[in-house]
Design a protein around this motif. Structure first.
Motif, PDB file in Angstrom:
ATOM      1  N   VAL A   1      -9.106   5.725  10.024  1.00  0.00           N
ATOM      2  CA  VAL A   1      -9.484   6.137   8.668  1.00  0.00           C
ATOM      3  C   VAL A   1      -8.778   5.334   7.576  1.00  0.00           C
ATOM      4  O   VAL A   1      -8.962   5.621   6.390  1.00  0.00           O
ATOM      5  CB  VAL A   1      -9.232   7.647   8.470  1.00  0.00           C
ATOM      6  N   ALA A   2      -7.994   4.325   7.947  1.00  0.00           N
ATOM      7  CA  ALA A   2      -7.389   3.443   6.948  1.00  0.00           C
ATOM      8  C   ALA A   2      -7.100   2.098   7.598  1.00  0.00           C
ATOM      9  O   ALA A   2      -6.580   2.046   8.719  1.00  0.00           O
ATOM     10  CB  ALA A   2      -6.112   4.043   6.374  1.00  0.00           C
ATOM     11  N   VAL A   3      -7.430   1.020   6.890  1.00  0.00           N
ATOM     12  CA  VAL A   3      -7.270  -0.329   7.433  1.00  0.00           C
ATOM     13  C   VAL A   3      -6.850  -1.303   6.339  1.00  0.00           C
ATOM     14  O   VAL A   3      -7.021  -1.040   5.144  1.00  0.00           O
ATOM     15  CB  VAL A   3      -8.591  -0.840   8.070  1.00  0.00           C
ATOM     16  N   ARG A   4      -6.344  -2.437   6.798  1.00  0.00           N
ATOM     17  CA  ARG A   4      -6.026  -3.528   5.864  1.00  0.00           C
ATOM     18  C   ARG A   4      -6.269  -4.847   6.581  1.00  0.00           C
ATOM     19  O   ARG A   4      -5.930  -5.004   7.749  1.00  0.00           O
ATOM     20  CB  ARG A   4      -4.562  -3.426   5.412  1.00  0.00           C
ATOM     21  N   GLU A   5      -6.853  -5.788   5.865  1.00  0.00           N
ATOM     22  CA  GLU A   5      -7.032  -7.142   6.378  1.00  0.00           C
ATOM     23  C   GLU A   5      -6.716  -8.118   5.256  1.00  0.00           C
ATOM     24  O   GLU A   5      -7.509  -8.289   4.330  1.00  0.00           O
ATOM     25  CB  GLU A   5      -8.453  -7.369   6.893  1.00  0.00           C
ATOM     26  N   GLY A   6      -5.546  -8.710   5.327  1.00  0.00           N
ATOM     27  CA  GLY A   6      -5.143  -9.636   4.279  1.00  0.00           C
ATOM     28  C   GLY A   6      -5.064  -8.956   2.928  1.00  0.00           C
ATOM     29  O   GLY A   6      -4.286  -8.026   2.727  1.00  0.00           O
ATOM     30  N   HIS A   7      -5.905  -9.396   1.984  1.00  0.00           N
ATOM     31  CA  HIS A   7      -5.877  -8.891   0.610  1.00  0.00           C
ATOM     32  C   HIS A   7      -6.807  -7.704   0.380  1.00  0.00           C
ATOM     33  O   HIS A   7      -6.976  -7.259  -0.762  1.00  0.00           O
ATOM     34  CB  HIS A   7      -6.242 -10.027  -0.354  1.00  0.00           C
ATOM     35  N   VAL A   8      -7.438  -7.194   1.455  1.00  0.00           N
ATOM     36  CA  VAL A   8      -8.399  -6.101   1.318  1.00  0.00           C
ATOM     37  C   VAL A   8      -7.932  -4.902   2.143  1.00  0.00           C
ATOM     38  O   VAL A   8      -7.550  -5.050   3.305  1.00  0.00           O
ATOM     39  CB  VAL A   8      -9.806  -6.535   1.779  1.00  0.00           C
ATOM     40  N   MET A   9      -7.969  -3.707   1.531  1.00  0.00           N
ATOM     41  CA  MET A   9      -7.603  -2.489   2.243  1.00  0.00           C
ATOM     42  C   MET A   9      -8.601  -1.390   1.919  1.00  0.00           C
ATOM     43  O   MET A   9      -9.319  -1.455   0.913  1.00  0.00           O
ATOM     44  CB  MET A   9      -6.170  -2.055   1.915  1.00  0.00           C
ATOM     45  N   ALA A  10      -8.665  -0.382   2.790  1.00  0.00           N
ATOM     46  CA  ALA A  10      -9.627   0.695   2.575  1.00  0.00           C
ATOM     47  C   ALA A  10      -9.183   1.953   3.298  1.00  0.00           C
ATOM     48  O   ALA A  10      -8.519   1.891   4.338  1.00  0.00           O
ATOM     49  CB  ALA A  10     -11.018   0.282   3.071  1.00  0.00           C
ATOM     50  N   THR A  11      -9.559   3.103   2.724  1.00  0.00           N
ATOM     51  CA  THR A  11      -9.334   4.397   3.349  1.00  0.00           C
ATOM     52  C   THR A  11     -10.641   5.177   3.370  1.00  0.00           C
ATOM     53  O   THR A  11     -11.455   5.064   2.455  1.00  0.00           O
ATOM     54  CB  THR A  11      -8.265   5.222   2.600  1.00  0.00           C
ATOM     55  N   SER A  12     -10.815   6.003   4.418  1.00  0.00           N
ATOM     56  CA  SER A  12     -11.970   6.894   4.477  1.00  0.00           C
ATOM     57  C   SER A  12     -11.829   8.052   3.505  1.00  0.00           C
ATOM     58  O   SER A  12     -12.814   8.674   3.111  1.00  0.00           O
ATOM     59  CB  SER A  12     -12.103   7.492   5.886  1.00  0.00           C
ATOM     60  N   PHE A  13     -10.581   8.362   3.168  1.00  0.00           N
ATOM     61  CA  PHE A  13     -10.282   9.546   2.360  1.00  0.00           C
ATOM     62  C   PHE A  13      -9.978   9.163   0.919  1.00  0.00           C
ATOM     63  O   PHE A  13     -10.092   7.991   0.534  1.00  0.00           O
ATOM     64  CB  PHE A  13      -9.117  10.332   2.988  1.00  0.00           C
ATOM     65  N   HIS A  14      -9.596  10.157   0.121  1.00  0.00           N
ATOM     66  CA  HIS A  14      -9.439   9.998  -1.325  1.00  0.00           C
ATOM     67  C   HIS A  14      -7.965  10.115  -1.735  1.00  0.00           C
ATOM     68  O   HIS A  14      -7.511  11.194  -2.129  1.00  0.00           O
ATOM     69  CB  HIS A  14     -10.251  11.073  -2.054  1.00  0.00           C
ATOM     70  N   PRO A  15      -7.206   9.028  -1.711  1.00  0.00           N
ATOM     71  CA  PRO A  15      -5.785   9.113  -2.094  1.00  0.00           C
ATOM     72  C   PRO A  15      -5.569   9.313  -3.591  1.00  0.00           C
ATOM     73  O   PRO A  15      -4.454   9.620  -4.012  1.00  0.00           O
ATOM     74  CB  PRO A  15      -5.215   7.771  -1.627  1.00  0.00           C
ATOM     75  N   GLU A  16      -6.619   9.163  -4.382  1.00  0.00           N
ATOM     76  CA  GLU A  16      -6.500   9.378  -5.827  1.00  0.00           C
ATOM     77  C   GLU A  16      -6.471  10.868  -6.173  1.00  0.00           C
ATOM     78  O   GLU A  16      -6.201  11.230  -7.311  1.00  0.00           O
ATOM     79  CB  GLU A  16      -7.649   8.684  -6.568  1.00  0.00           C
ATOM     80  N   VAL A  17      -6.754  11.716  -5.181  1.00  0.00           N
ATOM     81  CA  VAL A  17      -6.757  13.158  -5.389  1.00  0.00           C
ATOM     82  C   VAL A  17      -5.508  13.753  -4.738  1.00  0.00           C
ATOM     83  O   VAL A  17      -5.182  13.432  -3.609  1.00  0.00           O
ATOM     84  CB  VAL A  17      -8.014  13.800  -4.763  1.00  0.00           C
ATOM     85  N   GLY A  18      -4.791  14.599  -5.449  1.00  0.00           N
ATOM     86  CA  GLY A  18      -3.683  15.309  -4.824  1.00  0.00           C
ATOM     87  C   GLY A  18      -2.298  14.912  -5.279  1.00  0.00           C
ATOM     88  O   GLY A  18      -1.320  15.550  -4.907  1.00  0.00           O
ATOM     89  N   GLY A  19      -2.179  13.855  -6.060  1.00  0.00           N
ATOM     90  CA  GLY A  19      -0.889  13.550  -6.671  1.00  0.00           C
ATOM     91  C   GLY A  19       0.039  12.648  -5.877  1.00  0.00           C
ATOM     92  O   GLY A  19       1.130  12.313  -6.353  1.00  0.00           O
ATOM     93  N   ASP A  20      -0.332  12.227  -4.668  1.00  0.00           N
ATOM     94  CA  ASP A  20       0.492  11.302  -3.881  1.00  0.00           C
ATOM     95  C   ASP A  20       0.021   9.884  -4.181  1.00  0.00           C
ATOM     96  O   ASP A  20      -1.083   9.495  -3.804  1.00  0.00           O
ATOM     97  CB  ASP A  20       0.347  11.619  -2.390  1.00  0.00           C
ATOM     98  N   ASP A  21       0.868   9.124  -4.884  1.00  0.00           N
ATOM     99  CA  ASP A  21       0.437   7.800  -5.336  1.00  0.00           C
ATOM    100  C   ASP A  21       0.921   6.655  -4.439  1.00  0.00           C
ATOM    101  O   ASP A  21       0.819   5.486  -4.806  1.00  0.00           O
ATOM    102  CB  ASP A  21       0.892   7.556  -6.775  1.00  0.00           C
ATOM    103  N   ARG A  22       1.421   6.972  -3.250  1.00  0.00           N
ATOM    104  CA  ARG A  22       2.025   5.924  -2.427  1.00  0.00           C
ATOM    105  C   ARG A  22       1.045   4.849  -1.977  1.00  0.00           C
ATOM    106  O   ARG A  22       1.400   3.660  -1.923  1.00  0.00           O
ATOM    107  CB  ARG A  22       2.706   6.550  -1.194  1.00  0.00           C
ATOM    108  N   ILE A  23      -0.182   5.232  -1.661  1.00  0.00           N
ATOM    109  CA  ILE A  23      -1.150   4.228  -1.218  1.00  0.00           C
ATOM    110  C   ILE A  23      -1.557   3.339  -2.392  1.00  0.00           C
ATOM    111  O   ILE A  23      -1.660   2.113  -2.258  1.00  0.00           O
ATOM    112  CB  ILE A  23      -2.371   4.906  -0.568  1.00  0.00           C
TER     113      ILE A  23
END
Length: 200
Positions: free
Chosen positions: A166-188
């Motif tokens: 549900v989360a990956v990174r390849e070089g300069h591109v990253m993606a998550t299946s979920f919504h890290p912008e919701v909930g107040g955790d800004d680590r990603i």
């Protein structure tokens, strides 16, 4: 060093939450609807929303090809939920005319966890973070396959979807299946901002 400018695809999707998180992290965060706005960006976020609507609007507003080109040229880009689909090289269960920007050597399954009524949340181990990330999934995709250059950042670790990526990174591109912008955790987002800062 000046703050990086990070754009958020603003033709469709949950734009405001990403802009808010980026601003709180000290970046210059701008909504992007036109190529002239894209040209100002050091990094870019494609939010959750409806991937089929996103690519059609990006075509209509003549943003699709310029954005694809910037990604190919190395602009750091982060996709969440529908944004993951937009960045995947291959999509399962997409529409017949589904187009993606590409950039991630992955195959994603659209709406893999089910319809909106099947949305859920849970805690995930996430690469590089000592504490779990609380993840919110809304009509989310998952990653079926990854290419050799793709780093897996998080997987479901319990329930019927155990092991799904549900989360990956390849070089300069990253993606998550979920919504890290919701909930107040800004680590990603912070991790992404660091990626942009090293590239700009």
């Amino acid at each position: 060093m000046s703050s990086p400018t990070i754009g958020v695809f603003a033709l469709q999707g949950d734009v405001r939450e990403h802009l808010h998180t980026l601003t709180n992290l000290g970046t210059i965060a701008i909504p992007v609807r036109r190529e002239t706005e894209l040209a100002r960006c050091d990094g870019f976020i494609i939010p959750g929303g409806e991937s089929t609507t996103m690519y059609k609007l990006a075509r209509t507003f003549e943003l699709f090809e310029p954005l694809r080109q910037r990604i190919r040229e190395g602009m750091p880009t982060f996709g969440t939920c529908a944004g993951m689909i937009m960045l995947a090289d291959h999509v399962i269960d997409g529409t017949k005319d589904q187009e993606t920007l590409g950039g991630l050597d992955i195959t994603v399954r659209r709406n893999a966890f089910g319809r909106q009524v099947d949305s859920f949340e849970g805690d995930l181990d996430f690469a590089d973070f000592p504490d779990k990330v609380h993840a919110i999934f809304i009509r989310a995709p998952w990653v079926e396959q990854v290419g050799p250059g793709v780093e897996v950042l998080a997987q479901i670790d319990d329930g019927p979807a155990t092991g799904r990526i549900v989360a990956v990174r390849e070089g300069h591109v990253m993606a998550t299946s979920f919504h890290p912008e919701v909930g107040g955790d800004d680590r990603i987002h912070r991790q992404f901002v660091d990626l942009v800062s090293t590239k700009s």
